[in-house]
Structure formats: structure tokens, C-alpha cells
Scaffold this motif. Structure first.
Motif, PDB file in Angstrom:
ATOM      1  N   LEU A  97       0.830  -1.202   0.000  1.00 51.62           N
ATOM      2  CA  LEU A  97       0.000   0.000   0.000  1.00 51.62           C
ATOM      3  C   LEU A  97       0.867   1.256   0.000  1.00 51.62           C
ATOM      4  CD1 LEU A  97      -2.778   1.437   0.351  1.00 51.62           C
ATOM      5  CD2 LEU A  97      -2.430   1.223   2.816  1.00 51.62           C
ATOM      6  N   LEU A  98       1.898   1.283   0.838  1.00 52.75           N
ATOM      7  CA  LEU A  98       2.782   2.444   0.888  1.00 52.75           C
ATOM      8  C   LEU A  98       3.494   2.660  -0.445  1.00 52.75           C
ATOM      9  CD1 LEU A  98       4.460   2.229   4.419  1.00 52.75           C
ATOM     10  CD2 LEU A  98       2.500   3.594   3.706  1.00 52.75           C
ATOM     11  N   GLU A  99       3.936   1.574  -1.048  1.00 58.63           N
ATOM     12  CA  GLU A  99       4.643   1.691  -2.320  1.00 58.63           C
ATOM     13  C   GLU A  99       3.708   2.149  -3.439  1.00 58.63           C
ATOM     14  OE1 GLU A  99       6.289  -2.181  -2.773  1.00 58.63           O
ATOM     15  OE2 GLU A  99       7.886  -1.859  -1.286  1.00 58.63           O
ATOM     16  N   THR A 100       2.477   1.668  -3.396  1.00 59.27           N
ATOM     17  CA  THR A 100       1.510   2.054  -4.427  1.00 59.27           C
ATOM     18  C   THR A 100       1.143   3.529  -4.331  1.00 59.27           C
ATOM     19  OG1 THR A 100       0.572  -0.178  -4.480  1.00 59.27           O
ATOM     20  CG2 THR A 100      -0.805   1.611  -5.355  1.00 59.27           C
ATOM     21  N   THR A 101       0.944   4.009  -3.114  1.00 57.34           N
ATOM     22  CA  THR A 101       0.519   5.397  -2.924  1.00 57.34           C
ATOM     23  C   THR A 101       1.675   6.379  -2.864  1.00 57.34           C
ATOM     24  OG1 THR A 101       0.534   5.104  -0.512  1.00 57.34           O
ATOM     25  CG2 THR A 101      -1.550   4.679  -1.670  1.00 57.34           C
ATOM     26  N   GLN A 102       2.886   5.854  -2.612  1.00 57.98           N
ATOM     27  CA  GLN A 102       4.066   6.711  -2.463  1.00 57.98           C
ATOM     28  C   GLN A 102       3.878   7.730  -1.335  1.00 57.98           C
ATOM     29  OE1 GLN A 102       7.208   6.546  -4.470  1.00 57.98           O
ATOM     30  NE2 GLN A 102       6.191   4.548  -4.460  1.00 57.98           N
ATOM     31  N   LEU A 103       3.209   7.299  -0.274  1.00 59.00           N
ATOM     32  CA  LEU A 103       3.000   8.178   0.879  1.00 59.00           C
ATOM     33  C   LEU A 103       4.081   7.912   1.933  1.00 59.00           C
ATOM     34  CD1 LEU A 103      -0.887   7.866   1.241  1.00 59.00           C
ATOM     35  CD2 LEU A 103       0.403   9.829   0.376  1.00 59.00           C
ATOM     36  N   PRO A 104       4.690   8.968   2.472  1.00 62.69           N
ATOM     37  CA  PRO A 104       5.786   8.806   3.448  1.00 62.69           C
ATOM     38  C   PRO A 104       5.260   8.620   4.871  1.00 62.69           C
ATOM     39  CG  PRO A 104       5.465  11.128   2.988  1.00 62.69           C
ATOM     40  CD  PRO A 104       4.446  10.385   2.139  1.00 62.69           C
ATOM     41  N   CYS A 105       4.478   7.568   5.064  1.00 63.20           N
ATOM     42  CA  CYS A 105       3.790   7.390   6.348  1.00 63.20           C
ATOM     43  C   CYS A 105       4.451   6.310   7.195  1.00 63.20           C
ATOM     44  CB  CYS A 105       2.333   6.987   6.112  1.00 63.20           C
ATOM     45  SG  CYS A 105       1.371   8.195   5.189  1.00 63.20           S
ATOM     46  N   ASP A 106       4.316   6.464   8.506  1.00 62.67           N
ATOM     47  CA  ASP A 106       4.628   5.366   9.405  1.00 62.67           C
ATOM     48  C   ASP A 106       3.460   4.379   9.355  1.00 62.67           C
ATOM     49  OD1 ASP A 106       6.929   6.739  10.133  1.00 62.67           O
ATOM     50  OD2 ASP A 106       5.963   7.685  11.863  1.00 62.67           O
ATOM     51  N   MET A 107       3.720   3.155   9.799  1.00 61.30           N
ATOM     52  CA  MET A 107       2.694   2.128   9.659  1.00 61.30           C
ATOM     53  C   MET A 107       2.741   1.157  10.833  1.00 61.30           C
ATOM     54  SD  MET A 107       2.349  -0.551   6.492  1.00 61.30           S
ATOM     55  CE  MET A 107       4.017  -1.198   6.740  1.00 61.30           C
ATOM     56  N   ILE A 108       1.600   0.955  11.460  1.00 63.82           N
ATOM     57  CA  ILE A 108       1.413  -0.095  12.455  1.00 63.82           C
ATOM     58  C   ILE A 108       0.641  -1.212  11.750  1.00 63.82           C
ATOM     59  CG2 ILE A 108       0.247  -0.706  14.608  1.00 63.82           C
ATOM     60  CD1 ILE A 108       0.678   2.268  15.461  1.00 63.82           C
ATOM     61  N   TYR A 109       1.214  -2.407  11.714  1.00 63.27           N
ATOM     62  CA  TYR A 109       0.583  -3.498  10.960  1.00 63.27           C
ATOM     63  C   TYR A 109       0.357  -4.715  11.860  1.00 63.27           C
ATOM     64  CZ  TYR A 109       5.404  -5.274  10.579  1.00 63.27           C
ATOM     65  OH  TYR A 109       6.673  -5.725  10.855  1.00 63.27           O
ATOM     66  N   GLY A 110      -0.343  -5.697  11.313  1.00 59.84           N
ATOM     67  CA  GLY A 110      -0.642  -6.897  12.109  1.00 59.84           C
ATOM     68  C   GLY A 110      -1.447  -6.580  13.356  1.00 59.84           C
ATOM     69  N   ASN A 111      -2.331  -5.552  13.259  1.00 58.48           N
ATOM     70  CA  ASN A 111      -3.168  -5.118  14.384  1.00 58.48           C
ATOM     71  C   ASN A 111      -2.358  -4.701  15.607  1.00 58.48           C
ATOM     72  OD1 ASN A 111      -6.003  -5.140  13.648  1.00 58.48           O
ATOM     73  ND2 ASN A 111      -5.733  -7.327  13.313  1.00 58.48           N
ATOM     74  N   GLY A 112      -1.122  -4.241  15.368  1.00 61.32           N
ATOM     75  CA  GLY A 112      -0.317  -3.745  16.478  1.00 61.32           C
ATOM     76  C   GLY A 112       0.912  -4.572  16.766  1.00 61.32           C
ATOM     77  N   ALA A 113       1.061  -5.710  16.096  1.00 61.35           N
ATOM     78  CA  ALA A 113       2.235  -6.552  16.336  1.00 61.35           C
ATOM     79  C   ALA A 113       3.488  -5.985  15.692  1.00 61.35           C
ATOM     80  CB  ALA A 113       1.993  -7.965  15.822  1.00 61.35           C
ATOM     81  N   GLY A 114       3.320  -5.192  14.652  1.00 63.10           N
ATOM     82  CA  GLY A 114       4.477  -4.676  13.929  1.00 63.10           C
ATOM     83  C   GLY A 114       4.441  -3.172  13.764  1.00 63.10           C
ATOM     84  N   LEU A 115       5.639  -2.587  13.648  1.00 66.01           N
ATOM     85  CA  LEU A 115       5.784  -1.145  13.427  1.00 66.01           C
ATOM     86  C   LEU A 115       6.796  -0.924  12.321  1.00 66.01           C
ATOM     87  CD1 LEU A 115       5.342   1.854  14.248  1.00 66.01           C
ATOM     88  CD2 LEU A 115       7.248   1.564  15.851  1.00 66.01           C
ATOM     89  N   LYS A 116       6.418  -0.086  11.346  1.00 68.87           N
ATOM     90  CA  LYS A 116       7.330   0.297  10.261  1.00 68.87           C
ATOM     91  C   LYS A 116       7.364   1.823  10.206  1.00 68.87           C
ATOM     92  CE  LYS A 116       9.711   0.003   6.351  1.00 68.87           C
ATOM     93  NZ  LYS A 116       9.908   1.448   6.101  1.00 68.87           N
ATOM     94  N   MET A 117       8.454   2.392  10.717  1.00 69.75           N
ATOM     95  CA  MET A 117       8.651   3.827  10.620  1.00 69.75           C
ATOM     96  C   MET A 117       9.203   4.135   9.239  1.00 69.75           C
ATOM     97  SD  MET A 117       7.765   4.960  13.662  1.00 69.75           S
ATOM     98  CE  MET A 117       8.536   6.556  13.954  1.00 69.75           C
ATOM     99  N   ALA A 118       8.848   5.289   8.695  1.00 68.42           N
ATOM    100  CA  ALA A 118       9.335   5.675   7.373  1.00 68.42           C
ATOM    101  C   ALA A 118      10.858   5.635   7.339  1.00 68.42           C
ATOM    102  CB  ALA A 118       8.839   7.074   7.028  1.00 68.42           C
ATOM    103  N   ASN A 119      11.397   5.004   6.284  1.00 69.83           N
ATOM    104  CA  ASN A 119      12.841   4.926   6.073  1.00 69.83           C
ATOM    105  C   ASN A 119      13.569   4.080   7.119  1.00 69.83           C
ATOM    106  OD1 ASN A 119      12.636   6.739   3.820  1.00 69.83           O
ATOM    107  ND2 ASN A 119      12.568   8.453   5.283  1.00 69.83           N
ATOM    108  N   GLN A 120      12.837   3.216   7.824  1.00 68.22           N
ATOM    109  CA  GLN A 120      13.452   2.310   8.785  1.00 68.22           C
ATOM    110  C   GLN A 120      12.969   0.884   8.531  1.00 68.22           C
ATOM    111  OE1 GLN A 120      13.154   3.466  12.910  1.00 68.22           O
ATOM    112  NE2 GLN A 120      13.467   5.646  12.466  1.00 68.22           N
ATOM    113  N   ALA A 121      13.696  -0.072   9.040  1.00 70.84           N
ATOM    114  CA  ALA A 121      13.314  -1.476   8.884  1.00 70.84           C
ATOM    115  C   ALA A 121      12.101  -1.788   9.766  1.00 70.84           C
ATOM    116  CB  ALA A 121      14.482  -2.381   9.273  1.00 70.84           C
ATOM    117  N   PRO A 122      11.251  -2.727   9.357  1.00 73.79           N
ATOM    118  CA  PRO A 122      10.088  -3.095  10.180  1.00 73.79           C
ATOM    119  C   PRO A 122      10.501  -3.802  11.463  1.00 73.79           C
ATOM    120  CG  PRO A 122      10.313  -4.592   8.321  1.00 73.79           C
ATOM    121  CD  PRO A 122      11.319  -3.497   8.100  1.00 73.79           C
TER     122      PRO A 122
END
Length: 284
Positions: A51-76
Motif C-alpha cells: 500500500l505504501l509503495e503504491t501510494t508513495q506516501l511517506p507514512c509510518d505504519m502499524i501493521y498486524g493489528n499492532g504486532a508490527g511497526l514500520k517507521m518511514a525509512n526504517q526497517a520493520p
């Protein structure tokens, strides 16, 4: 500073549909005025990253209902995964009841050979058609194709996990066509070791009790103690998010239960209700 936490499916994007342009424009406008927009989704990392790659939005992301965190420009980062012993207990209960389930790990999504589940898929196809019409037929076709071609089909999920103790289990998902059976299984699977909730159509999810959107958002907000937080969503798995933000917002397509838990309401997902709300209430 404002921080907007938003669900994806049913909030930012209607399942299988094009993202409304106003939603993308609103996120960009937030960032331009120095605010943050954070996706908070039940999707696994790969689908969320897509989704981030498709939209090209520089957003942070909480995934897996909270199990994972992906900050922009950082590893998950994964945290609060489901313990293998708890996962094996859940799988044993599901096997006993002959339920259709699949397991999200940090490497892949595991499912028993899909040929085993043809009767389940037929019931789910009918349920989706009855509930959502042509849209439901399309969604279920996409889901069955995903289980068949994009997930790792194995002979025995429980044995595979025992043989691969290095895998981190993000969650277990169960799809059940019958609503009564779904609620019965929710009760049966619930325990102090896991958190069980309903997510998308006919789906239950089982996670570590600490892997909720609410806990993940609290941890995220610790970095920004002065920020005003908004939470926008449509599903039961968004309820923990609503409890920890300053302003909770339900989509118009949310259930009455979800709407009752919120302070404000946005328009329909398919009409870009999220973006419209952001422009009307947050963009200066």
C-alpha cells in the motif's frame, strides 16, 4: 501537532477498490502542514508495505493489528507476537472443529492445502454474495485466489510450525460463513493467552493480547506527548484504537456498535469519507 491514525480496509480503501483520490490528497496535506498520518492495519507487513509503495506516501505504519511497526525509512519491527504454544492450542481447537484458518508469520502466510477447504469456500462464496452482492462475489474470488497462489500451502500447519520454531507468528485468522458458528468459535478460542476479535467480513483474528491497535498507538504516542491524536476506523479491531486517542471517528459504513463507541463520524469509505473529514476538521 496532529497525528491521525487510520485503518486501511473499510476506511482508507474499500476492499479491492481504487483508493479515493481525496484520501491521498488529505494525507499529503497533513504532512505539508507538519502533522503525521499513520496507517494502523490488520494487514501483514507485505500487503501493508505494498500500500505504501503504491501510494508513495511517506507514512509510518502499524501493521498486524499492532504486532508490527514500520517507521518511514526504517526497517520493520515485530513485537508481541503470538507464542508458539498458544498458537498450537488454537490450531488444535480449529482442527478439532474442521475450521478454515491461516497463519500469518514474519516470513509467509501458512495454510493447509486449499483442496481440503472447498466446502468452506463454497459456503463463504454464498455468504459474501448474500451480504455484499456482486462486490462480495468479487472479493471472495480474490481471497480464494490469494489463499491458493500467494499463501504457502503445506500439508500440516501445526507440524510445519513445530519444525520451524524460528518463525514469528503474527496472528491466526479464521473465516466462517455461519454467524452463529463464528460467535461460538470466538467464545471457544478466547483465553487470557490470546485476544480474539472480528475483523473483515466473516473473519476472526487471534493475536497476542498486547498486539492491539490501542497498545501500539500508546507506544507510538509516547514519542509525541504534546500531539493531538485522531483515530479513524470502521471495524471491531479499531475499538482499542478509539479508547486511546483524543478524537475517535467512525466511518459511515461502520457497524452501529463501532459508531456508538466514537465521538464523531466521517462519510462512507467508498466516497472518500476519510479524506473529506481530514480536510474539514484538521487541515487549516
Amino acid at each position: 501537532m496532529n497525528i491521525v491514525f487510520a485503518d486501511v480496509d473499510g476506511t482508507f480503501q474499500d476492499f479491492g477498490q481504487t483508493i479515493p483520490t481525496i484520501n491521498i490528497d488529505a494525507v499529503r496535506a497533513l504532512h505539508q502542514q507538519g502533522d503525521h498520518f499513520v496507517f494502523v492495519t490488520g494487514r501483514g507487513y507485505e500487503l501493508a508495505q505494498e500500500l505504501l509503495e503504491t501510494t508513495q506516501l511517506p507514512c509510518d505504519m502499524i501493521y498486524g493489528n499492532g504486532a508490527g511497526l514500520k517507521m518511514a525509512n526504517q526497517a520493520p519491527q515485530l513485537r508481541n507476537c503470538l507464542a508458539h504454544v498458544s498458537c498450537q492450542k488454537i490450531i488444535a481447537a480449529l482442527e478439532e472443529e474442521d475450521m478454515f484458518y491461516f497463519v500469518h508469520t514474519d516470513k509467509t502466510i501458512l495454510v493447509n492445502s486449499v483442496e481440503r477447504y472447498q466446502a468452506h469456500f463454497m459456503d463463504l462464496h454464498q455468504k459474501f454474495a448474500d451480504e455484499l452482492g456482486e462486490k462480495g462475489i468479487g472479493i471472495m474470488k480474490m481471497k480464494e485466489a490469494f489463499f491458493t497462489h500467494d499463501c504457502q500451502n503445506v500439508t500440516d500447519v501445526a507440524t510445519y510450525l513445530r519444525n520451524h520454531p524460528d518463525l514469528q507468528v503474527v496472528k491466526v485468522e479464521i473465516m466462517i460463513a455461519d454467524d452463529g458458528e463464528k460467535e461460538r468459535m470466538r467464545t471457544k478460542l478466547s483465553s487470557s493467552e490470546v485476544f480474539v476479535f472480528e475483523s473483515y467480513q466473516q473473519t476472526l483474528e487471534v493475536v497476542n493480547p498486547l498486539a492491539t491497535k490501542g497498545t501500539a498507538i500508546q507506544n507510538y504516542l509516547a514519542r509525541f506527548p504534546q500531539a493531538k491524536s485522531y483515530g479513524i476506523g470502521d471495524g471491531e479491531n479499531d475499538l482499542p484504537m478509539f479508547e486511546v486517542v483524543d478524537v475517535s471517528v467512525a466511518m459511515a459504513n461502520a457497524s452501529d456498535t463501532v459508531k456508538a463507541a466514537c465521538q464523531e463520524q466521517a462519510g462512507l469509505c467508498k466516497d472518500g469519507g476519510l479524506g473529506t473529514y481530514i480536510f474539514q476538521h484538521i487541515i487549516q
